[in-house]
Design a protein around this motif. Structure first.
Motif, PDB file in Angstrom:
ATOM      1  N   VAL A 256       0.845  -1.193   0.000  1.00  0.00           N
ATOM      2  CA  VAL A 256       0.000   0.000   0.000  1.00  0.00           C
ATOM      3  C   VAL A 256       0.882   1.245   0.000  1.00  0.00           C
ATOM      4  CG1 VAL A 256      -1.965   1.150   1.061  1.00  0.00           C
ATOM      5  CG2 VAL A 256      -1.617  -1.300   1.444  1.00  0.00           C
ATOM      6  N   LEU A 257       0.610   2.148  -0.937  1.00  0.00           N
ATOM      7  CA  LEU A 257       1.286   3.442  -0.982  1.00  0.00           C
ATOM      8  C   LEU A 257       0.300   4.511  -0.545  1.00  0.00           C
ATOM      9  CD1 LEU A 257       3.796   5.150  -1.904  1.00  0.00           C
ATOM     10  CD2 LEU A 257       2.586   5.448  -4.072  1.00  0.00           C
ATOM     11  N   GLY A 258       0.702   5.371   0.383  1.00  0.00           N
ATOM     12  CA  GLY A 258      -0.155   6.447   0.862  1.00  0.00           C
ATOM     13  C   GLY A 258       0.423   7.808   0.512  1.00  0.00           C
ATOM     14  N   VAL A 259      -0.394   8.639  -0.138  1.00  0.00           N
ATOM     15  CA  VAL A 259       0.030   9.987  -0.532  1.00  0.00           C
ATOM     16  C   VAL A 259      -0.754  11.000   0.301  1.00  0.00           C
ATOM     17  CG1 VAL A 259       0.252  11.633  -2.427  1.00  0.00           C
ATOM     18  CG2 VAL A 259       0.492   9.174  -2.870  1.00  0.00           C
ATOM     19  N   PRO A 260      -0.091  11.798   1.131  1.00  0.00           N
ATOM     20  CA  PRO A 260      -0.803  12.762   1.977  1.00  0.00           C
ATOM     21  C   PRO A 260      -1.433  13.875   1.143  1.00  0.00           C
ATOM     22  CG  PRO A 260       1.570  13.106   2.132  1.00  0.00           C
ATOM     23  CD  PRO A 260       1.373  11.859   1.324  1.00  0.00           C
ATOM     24  N   ALA A 261      -2.581  14.376   1.611  1.00  0.00           N
ATOM     25  CA  ALA A 261      -3.281  15.449   0.899  1.00  0.00           C
ATOM     26  C   ALA A 261      -4.059  16.293   1.898  1.00  0.00           C
ATOM     27  CB  ALA A 261      -4.217  14.870  -0.160  1.00  0.00           C
ATOM     28  N   LYS A 262      -4.404  17.499   1.476  1.00  0.00           N
ATOM     29  CA  LYS A 262      -5.150  18.412   2.345  1.00  0.00           C
ATOM     30  C   LYS A 262      -6.523  17.845   2.670  1.00  0.00           C
ATOM     31  CE  LYS A 262      -6.831  23.167   2.657  1.00  0.00           C
ATOM     32  NZ  LYS A 262      -6.897  24.493   1.985  1.00  0.00           N
ATOM     33  N   ASP A 263      -7.243  17.374   1.643  1.00  0.00           N
ATOM     34  CA  ASP A 263      -8.547  16.744   1.843  1.00  0.00           C
ATOM     35  C   ASP A 263      -8.875  15.933   0.599  1.00  0.00           C
ATOM     36  OD1 ASP A 263      -9.640  18.579  -0.116  1.00  0.00           O
ATOM     37  OD2 ASP A 263      -9.788  20.070   1.483  1.00  0.00           O
ATOM     38  N   GLU A 264     -10.049  15.315   0.581  1.00  0.00           N
ATOM     39  CA  GLU A 264     -10.384  14.426  -0.527  1.00  0.00           C
ATOM     40  C   GLU A 264     -10.730  15.162  -1.815  1.00  0.00           C
ATOM     41  OE1 GLU A 264     -13.990  12.115   0.115  1.00  0.00           O
ATOM     42  OE2 GLU A 264     -14.417  13.390   1.835  1.00  0.00           O
ATOM     43  N   THR A 265     -10.815  16.491  -1.771  1.00  0.00           N
ATOM     44  CA  THR A 265     -10.984  17.249  -3.013  1.00  0.00           C
ATOM     45  C   THR A 265      -9.638  17.536  -3.670  1.00  0.00           C
ATOM     46  OG1 THR A 265     -10.899  19.408  -1.903  1.00  0.00           O
ATOM     47  CG2 THR A 265     -13.053  18.337  -2.085  1.00  0.00           C
ATOM     48  N   ASP A 266      -8.562  17.322  -2.911  1.00  0.00           N
ATOM     49  CA  ASP A 266      -7.220  17.477  -3.462  1.00  0.00           C
ATOM     50  C   ASP A 266      -7.004  16.397  -4.515  1.00  0.00           C
ATOM     51  OD1 ASP A 266      -4.884  18.815  -3.630  1.00  0.00           O
ATOM     52  OD2 ASP A 266      -4.156  18.331  -1.624  1.00  0.00           O
ATOM     53  N   GLY A 267      -6.201  16.684  -5.530  1.00  0.00           N
ATOM     54  CA  GLY A 267      -6.065  15.791  -6.673  1.00  0.00           C
ATOM     55  C   GLY A 267      -5.651  14.380  -6.323  1.00  0.00           C
ATOM     56  N   LYS A 268      -6.339  13.395  -6.891  1.00  0.00           N
ATOM     57  CA  LYS A 268      -5.972  11.998  -6.693  1.00  0.00           C
ATOM     58  C   LYS A 268      -4.685  11.691  -7.460  1.00  0.00           C
ATOM     59  CE  LYS A 268     -10.721  10.230  -6.345  1.00  0.00           C
ATOM     60  NZ  LYS A 268     -11.686   9.259  -6.914  1.00  0.00           N
ATOM     61  N   PRO A 269      -3.722  11.026  -6.842  1.00  0.00           N
ATOM     62  CA  PRO A 269      -2.501  10.667  -7.571  1.00  0.00           C
ATOM     63  C   PRO A 269      -2.742   9.578  -8.616  1.00  0.00           C
ATOM     64  CG  PRO A 269      -2.444   9.815  -5.332  1.00  0.00           C
ATOM     65  CD  PRO A 269      -3.640  10.706  -5.416  1.00  0.00           C
ATOM     66  N   PHE A 270      -3.726   8.703  -8.367  1.00  0.00           N
ATOM     67  CA  PHE A 270      -4.119   7.678  -9.334  1.00  0.00           C
ATOM     68  C   PHE A 270      -5.641   7.758  -9.446  1.00  0.00           C
ATOM     69  CE2 PHE A 270      -0.184   6.278  -7.426  1.00  0.00           C
ATOM     70  CZ  PHE A 270       0.569   5.865  -8.511  1.00  0.00           C
ATOM     71  N   GLU A 271      -6.130   8.282 -10.556  1.00  0.00           N
ATOM     72  CA  GLU A 271      -7.506   8.743 -10.664  1.00  0.00           C
ATOM     73  C   GLU A 271      -8.561   7.735 -10.219  1.00  0.00           C
ATOM     74  OE1 GLU A 271      -8.917  11.554 -11.216  1.00  0.00           O
ATOM     75  OE2 GLU A 271      -7.086  12.705 -11.521  1.00  0.00           O
ATOM     76  N   LYS A 272      -8.522   6.503 -10.747  1.00  0.00           N
ATOM     77  CA  LYS A 272      -9.634   5.573 -10.545  1.00  0.00           C
ATOM     78  C   LYS A 272      -9.332   4.456  -9.552  1.00  0.00           C
ATOM     79  CE  LYS A 272     -11.468   6.343 -15.195  1.00  0.00           C
ATOM     80  NZ  LYS A 272     -11.864   5.718 -16.482  1.00  0.00           N
ATOM     81  N   ILE A 273      -8.169   4.475  -8.955  1.00  0.00           N
ATOM     82  CA  ILE A 273      -7.806   3.338  -8.107  1.00  0.00           C
ATOM     83  C   ILE A 273      -7.354   3.781  -6.721  1.00  0.00           C
ATOM     84  CG2 ILE A 273      -7.242   1.749  -9.983  1.00  0.00           C
ATOM     85  CD1 ILE A 273      -4.343   2.520  -9.727  1.00  0.00           C
ATOM     86  N   CYS A 274      -7.793   4.970  -6.300  1.00  0.00           N
ATOM     87  CA  CYS A 274      -7.402   5.492  -4.989  1.00  0.00           C
ATOM     88  C   CYS A 274      -8.527   5.320  -3.969  1.00  0.00           C
ATOM     89  CB  CYS A 274      -7.062   6.975  -5.084  1.00  0.00           C
ATOM     90  SG  CYS A 274      -5.486   7.310  -5.872  1.00  0.00           S
ATOM     91  N   LEU A 275      -8.131   5.174  -2.734  1.00  0.00           N
ATOM     92  CA  LEU A 275      -9.068   5.133  -1.613  1.00  0.00           C
ATOM     93  C   LEU A 275      -8.685   6.237  -0.635  1.00  0.00           C
ATOM     94  CD1 LEU A 275     -11.275   3.647   0.105  1.00  0.00           C
ATOM     95  CD2 LEU A 275      -9.400   2.301   1.074  1.00  0.00           C
ATOM     96  N   TRP A 276      -9.629   7.142  -0.336  1.00  0.00           N
ATOM     97  CA  TRP A 276      -9.357   8.230   0.606  1.00  0.00           C
ATOM     98  C   TRP A 276      -9.614   7.756   2.033  1.00  0.00           C
ATOM     99  CZ3 TRP A 276      -6.940  12.595   1.288  1.00  0.00           C
ATOM    100  CH2 TRP A 276      -7.271  13.412   2.372  1.00  0.00           C
ATOM    101  N   VAL A 277      -8.624   7.951   2.901  1.00  0.00           N
ATOM    102  CA  VAL A 277      -8.754   7.580   4.310  1.00  0.00           C
ATOM    103  C   VAL A 277      -8.367   8.786   5.158  1.00  0.00           C
ATOM    104  CG1 VAL A 277      -8.011   6.030   6.137  1.00  0.00           C
ATOM    105  CG2 VAL A 277      -8.203   5.184   3.798  1.00  0.00           C
ATOM    106  N   PRO A 278      -9.316   9.335   5.936  1.00  0.00           N
ATOM    107  CA  PRO A 278      -9.010  10.515   6.758  1.00  0.00           C
ATOM    108  C   PRO A 278      -8.181  10.151   7.983  1.00  0.00           C
ATOM    109  CG  PRO A 278     -11.262   9.799   7.138  1.00  0.00           C
ATOM    110  CD  PRO A 278     -10.722   8.925   6.034  1.00  0.00           C
ATOM    111  N   THR A 279      -7.468  11.139   8.485  1.00  0.00           N
ATOM    112  CA  THR A 279      -6.693  10.978   9.710  1.00  0.00           C
ATOM    113  C   THR A 279      -6.508  12.347  10.343  1.00  0.00           C
ATOM    114  OG1 THR A 279      -4.660  10.056  10.664  1.00  0.00           O
ATOM    115  CG2 THR A 279      -4.444  11.253   8.586  1.00  0.00           C
ATOM    116  N   GLN A 280      -6.056  12.373  11.573  1.00  0.00           N
ATOM    117  CA  GLN A 280      -5.790  13.627  12.265  1.00  0.00           C
ATOM    118  C   GLN A 280      -4.381  13.574  12.830  1.00  0.00           C
ATOM    119  OE1 GLN A 280      -8.834  14.192  15.209  1.00  0.00           O
ATOM    120  NE2 GLN A 280     -10.417  14.700  13.710  1.00  0.00           N
ATOM    121  N   ASN A 281      -3.545  14.509  12.362  1.00  0.00           N
ATOM    122  CA  ASN A 281      -2.169  14.559  12.842  1.00  0.00           C
ATOM    123  C   ASN A 281      -1.668  15.988  12.688  1.00  0.00           C
ATOM    124  OD1 ASN A 281       0.605  14.282  13.345  1.00  0.00           O
ATOM    125  ND2 ASN A 281       0.615  12.183  12.566  1.00  0.00           N
ATOM    126  N   SER A 282      -1.577  16.704  13.786  1.00  0.00           N
ATOM    127  CA  SER A 282      -1.193  18.118  13.749  1.00  0.00           C
ATOM    128  C   SER A 282       0.247  18.317  13.299  1.00  0.00           C
ATOM    129  CB  SER A 282      -1.385  18.740  15.134  1.00  0.00           C
ATOM    130  OG  SER A 282      -0.607  18.046  16.111  1.00  0.00           O
TER     131      SER A 282
END
Length: 304
Positions: A256-282
């Motif tokens: 599994v490769l994870g690419v950090p992003a601001k939120d799920e509206t931020d661009g997907k690195p792989f358009e049709k094969i990504c899964l968005w998983v939220p987290t909280q880390n200041s």
């Protein structure tokens, strides 16, 4: 691996596959120069065409009882001339188990989905002639005999759906044990989510070149440098996730490769094969989650 002694070696690049010359037969040389800190690689080529695919510099070496394959980088051609330089530090060559005396060939290759052209080859040991088995090792066969629809495991689920697959015996094998050992040696373990799972294991990656080399050496092909959204995520939040999903219940085994992003509206690195998983880390500013992409370790394919 013990520190290298100082050395310098020149390898002449000669034509293997025809049709890539510009006005005349292409040629060039590779210089390997090493010391206690690592190995420097310098490539100079003339009279080579600009291809439809970038040329890849590949080192083929003996890795104990198997063949080692290391893709050094991409060669850019301008008006028939190409040059390239890179330094592999001691940690990198140790993790890949590259020793100068074990290097067999240096290739300039044009890699396509189902075939590989090798315009130029440098034979490091004249007593070891070119072996076409190497070309076959470079070709990633992705023909599937029977394949059921795969489902990405939801990171919130306890029991992902079972997937039954029947693959052609010629499909590439991904050495997941070797990959995990190299990740352990190279990167820091971390727990990025608030609901730790026994079937996920995560590492914090801050060196994309090292990760790319480790993945290639173990048979996982992810175009990290060719994807600007991966690079933006790394630059902005100073890390990527690399990990494993393993389930004893239904025999699933994924990288599994994870690419950090601001939120799920931020661009997907792989358009049709990504899964968005939220987290909280200041620690990572305005980052609120990761885009996860799964690679099946049975065959090296993306899970769609």
């Amino acid at each position: 691996m013990e520190r290298l002694e100082s050395f310098r070696k020149y390898i002449i690049l000669e034509q293997l596959d025809s049709g890539f010359g510009m006005q005349r037969t292409p040629g060039g040389f590779v210089r390997l120069e090493g010391n206690g800190e690592g190995i420097g690689i310098s490539v100079q080529i003339k009279y080579i065409k600009e291809g439809t695919q970038p040329y890849t510099i590949i080192i083929i070496y003996d890795n104990d009882e198997e063949l080692g394959i290391f893709r050094v980088g991409t060669l850019q051609v301008i008006s028939g001339v190409a040059s390239y330089r890179k330094f592999l530090d001691h940690a990198t060559i140790t993790s890949l188990n590259i020793k100068p005396e074990r290097i067999k060939y240096i290739l300039i290759a044009s890699e396509h989905q189902d075939r590989v052209f090798i315009p130029l080859i440098g034979i490091c040991k004249k007593e070891v002639p070119w072996d076409e088995v190497v070309r076959q090792r470079l070709i990633r066969k992705d023909k599937v005999v029977q394949k059921s629809q795969e489902k990405k495991p939801d990171i919130e689920e306890e029991k992902p759906s079972q997937v039954e697959e029947d693959y052609d015996r010629d499909l590439p094998y991904v050495n997941d044990i070797e990959l995990e050992n190299k990740l352990k040696e190279s990167f820091e373990k971390m727990d990025p989510f608030s609901n730790p799972r026994h079937d996920y294991f995560w590492y914090r990656v801050n060196d994309i070149a090292k990760l790319s080399n480790l993945l290639y050496s173990c048979g996982v092909n992810i175009p990290l440098f060719a994807n600007p959204r991966i690079l933006v995520g790394l630059f902005k939040y100073r890390h990527l996730l690399a990990g494993f999903y393993r389930s004893d219940i239904n025999d699933l085994n994924y990288f599994v490769l994870g690419v950090p992003a601001k939120d799920e509206t931020d661009g997907k690195p792989f358009e049709k094969i990504c899964l968005w998983v939220p987290t909280q880390n200041s620690e990572f500013g305005d980052m609120t989650g990761y885009w996860l992409v799964y690679i099946n370790l049975k065959n090296g394919e993306f899970v769609r």
